[in-house]
Structures are given as C-alpha cells and as structure tokens.
Design an enzyme around this catalytic site. Structure first.
Site, PDB file in Angstrom:
ATOM      1  N   LYS A   1      45.710  46.372  43.621  1.00 45.47           N
ATOM      2  CA  LYS A   1      46.775  45.376  43.728  1.00 45.47           C
ATOM      3  C   LYS A   1      47.976  45.881  44.532  1.00 45.47           C
ATOM      4  CE  LYS A   1      45.693  42.581  39.662  1.00 45.47           C
ATOM      5  NZ  LYS A   1      44.313  42.989  39.557  1.00 45.47           N
TER       6      LYS A   1
ATOM      7  N   LYS B   1      50.050  45.680  34.742  1.00 47.87           N
ATOM      8  CA  LYS B   1      48.701  45.316  35.193  1.00 47.87           C
ATOM      9  C   LYS B   1      47.948  46.545  35.675  1.00 47.87           C
ATOM     10  CE  LYS B   1      49.651  40.788  37.347  1.00 47.87           C
ATOM     11  NZ  LYS B   1      49.529  40.097  38.648  1.00 47.87           N
TER      12      LYS B   1
ATOM     13  N   GLY C   1      40.560  39.154  35.601  1.00 51.91           N
ATOM     14  CA  GLY C   1      40.058  38.440  34.434  1.00 51.91           C
ATOM     15  C   GLY C   1      40.873  38.656  33.182  1.00 51.91           C
ATOM     16  N   GLY C   2      42.153  39.016  33.348  1.00 47.99           N
ATOM     17  CA  GLY C   2      42.996  39.222  32.172  1.00 47.99           C
ATOM     18  C   GLY C   2      42.828  40.577  31.524  1.00 47.99           C
TER      19      GLY C   2
ATOM     20  N   HIS D   1      49.567  28.600  38.120  1.00 49.73           N
ATOM     21  CA  HIS D   1      48.596  29.497  38.754  1.00 49.73           C
ATOM     22  C   HIS D   1      47.747  28.627  39.681  1.00 49.73           C
ATOM     23  CE1 HIS D   1      45.454  32.873  38.482  1.00 49.73           C
ATOM     24  NE2 HIS D   1      44.947  31.950  39.265  1.00 49.73           N
TER      25      HIS D   1
ATOM     26  N   HIS E   1      45.841  35.335  29.095  1.00 55.36           N
ATOM     27  CA  HIS E   1      45.833  35.525  30.546  1.00 55.36           C
ATOM     28  C   HIS E   1      44.480  35.193  31.162  1.00 55.36           C
ATOM     29  CE1 HIS E   1      49.644  37.370  29.781  1.00 55.36           C
ATOM     30  NE2 HIS E   1      49.108  38.356  29.124  1.00 55.36           N
TER      31      HIS E   1
ATOM     32  N   GLU F   1      45.012  34.112  45.079  1.00 56.00           N
ATOM     33  CA  GLU F   1      45.745  33.545  43.953  1.00 56.00           C
ATOM     34  C   GLU F   1      47.251  33.601  44.209  1.00 56.00           C
ATOM     35  OE1 GLU F   1      44.494  35.502  40.373  1.00 56.00           O
ATOM     36  OE2 GLU F   1      42.534  34.525  40.397  1.00 56.00           O
TER      37      GLU F   1
ATOM     38  N   ARG G   1      35.338  38.065  45.472  1.00 56.09           N
ATOM     39  CA  ARG G   1      34.045  37.686  44.901  1.00 56.09           C
ATOM     40  C   ARG G   1      34.045  36.180  44.684  1.00 56.09           C
ATOM     41  NH1 ARG G   1      35.959  36.508  39.879  1.00 56.09           N
ATOM     42  NH2 ARG G   1      37.565  37.863  39.010  1.00 56.09           N
TER      43      ARG G   1
END
Length: 700
Positions: free
Chosen positions: A134, A176, A182-183, A226, A253, A293, A310
């Site tokens: 990230k 994070k 995926g949370g 989101h 999340h 996102e 993906r």
C-alpha cells in the site's frame, strides 16, 4: 457482445499468443466454481486442488480432475505455491487462475508461475508488487496525479515511530497491513490509549493472513463512501473501465452488499472516476482485471485508497450492467488476445446488486459461524438472477476458511426494480443448519435511507437500532406455525391419521370429531402457547393464543415447491386472509421464510427427554471463565494459571475464517486453569479459561 473485435484496436507490435486448453484453479469455494463454469463454456478443461476437508466440495465435483494438496489450514494447502505448481506440471495445465484471496496477490507465486512456463491468469508480478504494497501504491498514485489520503507509509516500523506518526496525523487513525486486503490486518484506533493494542492485533492478523506484519497508518475518514472502479488492460496497451461499484455498506471492514453503478453519481464524476482508475492501471503497466478503490466524500470528491490486483468478489455486478464475462476476458487476455471491447464499445445498462450470504450471527457482532448446511433451497438462475456458490445441501462451512456461503446477484432496468428483485431472491434463499445474515440483509434492504441510496461505511452503526428490531411473534405467525406442525404430524404418521380427528387427504386437514390440542412453541427467547380446537365437521380449526382474547379461524394445506427440495409452501387462511409462506420442517423445528426474514419455531422435547439427552454446556454465560465467541482455532493464550486479571484484560486469541478475535476477562479474578492450548479447535461457547472471581456472583 463478448466477441473479439481486434479491428477496432490500436495498432501494436505482435504479441505471442499462448493457447490455453487446461486451467488449474488455485482456489476453492464459489470462485473456483465460477471459473470452472466459464472454462466449460470456452471448451477448456479444469483442474481443481483440495485440502483434507474439501475432498467432497462442489468445486472438486465440478472440475475435470482434482488433486489433494494438504491439510485443512490454508498455510498447509491453498497457500502452498510450490505444491500447486507441481500439480500444474503433473496435470499438464498451461495456466493457473488464482481466484481471489490465497495466492491471488502473491508476487512470489506469480513469478514462480512465469519461471515454470505456466501462464498466471492475472497481472504481471511487478504490478502486484507495486500495488499490493500500500505504501508503494500511494507514492505511484501521487506521482500520477491521483489524490490520496495522507498518512505514514515509511520503513521505520517501530512501535514508537508508528505511535508518533499517529499523533501527527491525529486520531482516529486506521492501522493497515501494507499487504492487506479484505478487511484483514486492519484496525481503527479512536484514541491514543488504544493504539498499541490495536497495532499488535493488526500485526498478528496480518502475519496469519499474509505472512507480513509491516503496517501503514492513515487518517481515518469518518462516514465516507467506498466506491471502486473495475478496470481491464491487455498486453497491447489497451485499457478500459467497466464503470464503478458502490461497496459502502460493510461490517468488520468487509463488504456485504454491493451495487453498480454507484447511486447518485452523475456522468461527469463517473467519467472522472473511470479516467483516474485507468491512469492508475497505466502507471504500473497493468494487464488483466483489477479494481481501483476510492474513498468518496459527500461532495463526490474521491481519493485513491488502494488497487486490488485480482478479480473482486463483487465482479458479477459489473458483468450484469455491461453484458460481459470478466473471467472469459481474463482468460483471453492471459492467452495474449486483445481486449474484447474498447471503451467506446461499452455501455452501462440498468442496475445490479450483489448480496453476500454469510454463515454468521449479525445479532452477535456478526460473529462468523461454521457447521453443516442441513437444508438449502435457492432461486433458479435466470436472465435477472445469479446465485454464485460453492456449497450444496449437506456440505459443511469450515472454520478454516471464509464463511461466505453464496452471492445473490440481480439485475434490473433501474435501481428500485433491482432492489425489489434482490429482496425477493433473498426470501427464496432458504437455509437451515446454521445462522446466516439473510434476515439482516432483508432488514437492510428495507431501510428507507438504503432505498434512497444514502449509503456510507458507517451505515450499519448509524442505523443499528432500525436494522436490529425486536422481533415479535404475531398471532397469525403463531397460528401458521401450529398449523404447519399439525399438517406434518398428519403426514409423518406411518400408521395413518394421528387420531380419529384426522383423515389423510393430499396434506389437508379433515376433521371428524372434536379434539383439543395445545402447542407450546419456542421462537427465539419467547414461548408461545397455541390452543387448537378441531370442530366436529369441516376443515377449519379454531385457535387461540395464550394471553390474547381473540379466536382465529384457521385452515390450510402444504404444497411442494418445484425445484425447492425440502422447501414446502404453507397455504393458510386465517380469519379470511389467505397467505402462502415458504417453510422447512426439520426435526422438531419449523422455519418460516417471509419478506422480513426467517422465524424458527421449535416444538420442545418433553422434559424427561431433555433431561436424559441434555448437556450441561461448555461454558454457559462465562461465569467464572471466558468462552469462545464462535467456532475457531486457538491462536494464542495470553495468560497463565495463577495470574490475576482485571475486566477487559485479554485472555485468549481465537482465529476463525482468518479473522482474529480477542477474548477478554469480564470481571476481576485469578486464572485457575487454561482449558485449551494453541492450535486446538474449539466450539462456540466452549469454556477457554477457568477464573476464580474476586467477588463470586450469587447463583440465580
């Protein structure tokens, strides 16, 4: 619409095309089944892999061949890249489709596929590396001119530095895992006091899910939307966006309902979102399916959050509004073909929703569940409805994997029609054997603000009271339940009618003489007593509910539902009102499925039976100890015998479906015994730690 139209593409140097005749799917569950269906359509053979507990899974049954790869835990099977590549070699598969999760965003696995001469149906390894970390992706986006949310993405990972950066950013902050998704490996620290605990928890979960504990810290934007964009690129420099999806309504999340296009977003913002997403893909020379996102505020200003390299769980809603098959696109692009369509060829048609059906207890903080699917009936697939699933009746939801059972996907010419179709489909998705979120989803879809499209990531928390109403048992529902039990008693009596009051004719009641019956029914924490009187002639019963004065005239019959399996339709007339209700009778339970969800009525066993066959339970309310909040595996024991604990002290870490839960002390006391060790599998409500309380509670 999915035919190749290469004459419309930009001129480019020739690329080598690799014919794909056999694909190995390095995944399980619904996404493996999804890939197999498209491969069949294209005439491509499929190879499945499976763990110890997946030997009889649906994806194994659907594939042309299947290979065992290890134990139940993902790290012993679906995360063993070398073993999976060896299966590809043995089976003669030219390509590997990673699905989502597991190895889908693993740079090393993508590189290993390339080095082995196996086509990885996904983006280049470098793109996964750049966008999967990230902090790196943030720098790339900033350089490309895409707005990002500020935060700390540095290499110094000491607790002190991360805490200092959090102080600079200002609380609340989001912690994070840089390789997360995926949370998983994600926590919010609302105050400085809870930062350290949340950091440690995020790190443990990140190691478990991604084998990496590097963290970033960002400002947590409250009440955002989101919004994400589906992008696609090929090896010839062609890029398209297939419009945006709104995935704002989440719990833990993680998304539970998605829609496309995003409600309230106009054509101008839609084009800006698509352009920004394509710029992001171009910046890393992206090839294949990806999702960019964004966080969007109330003024429709958007900020890059991350790119998932993906196929997404929610990709079907994009397919429904564009008339495409994105898995087919993935396969064609990986084989060296051009994109089937260019941007000017794509059109947005109508509206689509996806609801994820999970094994979980929404009323218990959405705790994941596990166990057998005793009964299952789902709507048939048609032009407007798709049920994407990897399970059948009789299968078991395992504690080792994600608890998603199915995805219910619908399309409509407009949002309201699609919303109505989704609610209708969910009322016909009937499951018995474990708790699901179907009833909660119906409550969510019926909320006026959701109907208006006023969604954001705090939607569930903000509207919690309305989404979790106190469920009352109405007199008509109690009468229906009593009628269902009576009709089944009649049908299930092998020697004929259960009393002279019944005759057996097509599942209908026939009454020949007076008979009085009492039904003591349990529904949740409520007990309802229904008094039934069968008159000497006719088939109309008189029913009264204990505590109510009204007398109800009741008649009805059972009908089979075509293609419904164990589902029946209870056709009942109560005081002149005729209704048709889907029901499932299982053992001493009747499940009634309505537009508001499911109600379970139980005919309790006689007391002497329950005393003989009953159990004292594994932990009860947790008095004098701590219990497992859901089925799972003990990850870490944080206390030892003789240790003093205070309320809120962490005791045990339990992992279920790759999510981490910390079991904490509810009262002060001394640990007397540790009842499970690391690696042990525990049932829901199993006592984990025995504690002698400083002040013993009085027995009731």
């Amino acid at each position: 619409r999915s035919s190749v139209r290469s004459s419309h593409h930009h001129a480019a140097a020739a690329r080598e095309q690799v014919p794909i005749r056999k694909i190995l799917i390095a995944n399980r569950g619904e996404i493996a089944c999804r890939v197999i269906r498209t491969a069949r359509k294209l005439g491509i053979q499929t190879v499945a892999v499976y763990s110890d507990v997946d030997r009889k899974a649906l994806h194994v049954a659907m594939a042309d061949e299947a290979y065992h790869i290890g134990g139940a835990a993902p790290q012993d099977s679906y995360l063993k890249g070398a073993v999976i590549l060896e299966v590809a070699r043995r089976s003669g598969a030219q390509a590997v489709h990673p699905g989502y999760g597991f190895l889908s965003e693993n740079t090393e696995f993508a590189e290993a596929c390339h080095d082995s001469g196996v086509v990885f149906i996904g983006p280049p390894a470098q793109a996964i590396r750049d966008m999967g970390i990230k902090s790196t992706s943030k720098y790339i986006m900033e350089a490309a001119g895409v707005p990002v949310v500020g935060g700390y993405h540095g290499e110094d990972q000491s607790d002190e530095t991360l805490r200092q950066e959090a102080d600079k950013i200002g609380f609340p902050v989001m912690i994070k895992a840089v390789r997360g998704g995926g949370g998983k490996g994600m926590r919010i620290a609302f105050t400085p006091a809870e930062f350290q605990e949340q950091l440690e928890s995020a790190r443990r979960e990140a190691v478990k899910s991604f084998n990496d504990d590097v963290m970033l810290v960002e400002k947590f934007v409250q009440r955002p939307r989101h919004v994400e964009v589906q992008v696609f690129g090929d090896q010839y420099g062609n890029y398209v966006y297939l419009y945006e999806r709104d995935c704002s309504v989440q719990r833990r999340h993680q998304k539970i309902v998605e829609e496309a296009p995003a409600p309230g977003v106009g054509d101008v913002v839609r084009a800006e979102l698509g352009s920004a997403a394509v710029q992001a893909a171009k910046a890393v020379n992206y090839v294949g399916a990806g999702t960019v996102e964004f966080i969007m505020d109330a003024d429709h200003k958007f900020y890059f959050m991350e790119m998932n390299t993906r196929l997404q769980v929610e990709h079907p809603v994009s397919e429904m509004i564009t008339g495409t098959d994105l898995v087919e696109w993935q396969i064609r692009v990986a084989a060296g073909e051009r994109l089937p369509l260019l941007q000017e060829d794509l059109r947005l048609h109508g509206h689509s929703f996806e609801a994820r059906v999970y094994a979980e207890e929404p009323g218990n903080s959405f705790m994941p569940g596990a166990g057998p699917i005793t009964r299952l009936s789902a709507p048939e697939n048609d032009a407007h409805t798709r049920i994407e699933t990897g399970v059948r009746e009789g299968d078991e939801v395992s504690v080792h994997y994600d608890p998603m059972i199915a995805k219910v996907v619908v399309w409509g010419p407009d949002r309201n029609t699609a919303l109505n179709r989704l609610a209708s489909a969910l009322t016909r998705y009937n499951i018995v054997g474990l708790h699901t979120n179907v009833e909660f989803m119906l409550s969510l879809l019926a909320h006026p603000e959701f109907g208006k499209g006023n969604v954001h990531t705090d939607f569930i928390q903000e509207h919690h009271a309305a989404l979790f109403p106190v469920v009352e048992v109405t007199s008509p529902q109690a009468c229906q339940a009593a009628l269902a039990f009576l009709l089944h008693q009649q049908l299930e009596t092998p020697a004929g009618p259960i009393s002279p009051a019944f005759s057996k004719t097509s599942g209908c009641l026939r009454v020949n003489q007076i008979k009085k019956t009492s039904f003591f029914l349990k529904c949740g924490d409520k007990t309802v007593t229904v008094y039934v009187e069968e008159p000497p002639v006719g088939n109309t019963l008189s029913m009264k509910i204990k505590g109510a004065d009204a007398e109800h005239k009741v008649s009805g019959q059972l009908e089979n539902v075509e293609g419904g399996g164990s589902v029946q339709k209870l056709v009942s007339e109560i005081d002149g009102v005729l209704t048709r209700t889907r029901i499932i009778k299982h053992d001493r339970d009747v499940y009634m499925f309505t537009k508001n969800g499911v109600q379970k009525f139980t005919l309790p066993e006689p007391k002497f039976v329950s005393k003989v066959g009953g159990s004292a339970g594994a932990g009860g309310s947790g008095r004098g100890g701590a219990v497992a909040p859901m089925p799972g595996v003990v990850e870490k024991v944080l206390v030892e015998a003789g240790q003093k604990v205070q309320p809120g002290d962490p005791l045990v870490v339990v992992i279920a479906m790759k999510m981490e839960f910390i079991v904490k002390a509810t009262a002060a006391g001394e640990v007397q015994a540790i009842l499970y060790k690391k690696g042990d599998t525990v049932a829901k409500d199993a006592a984990l730690v025995k504690i002698k309380l400083d002040v013993e509670e009085e027995e009731e």
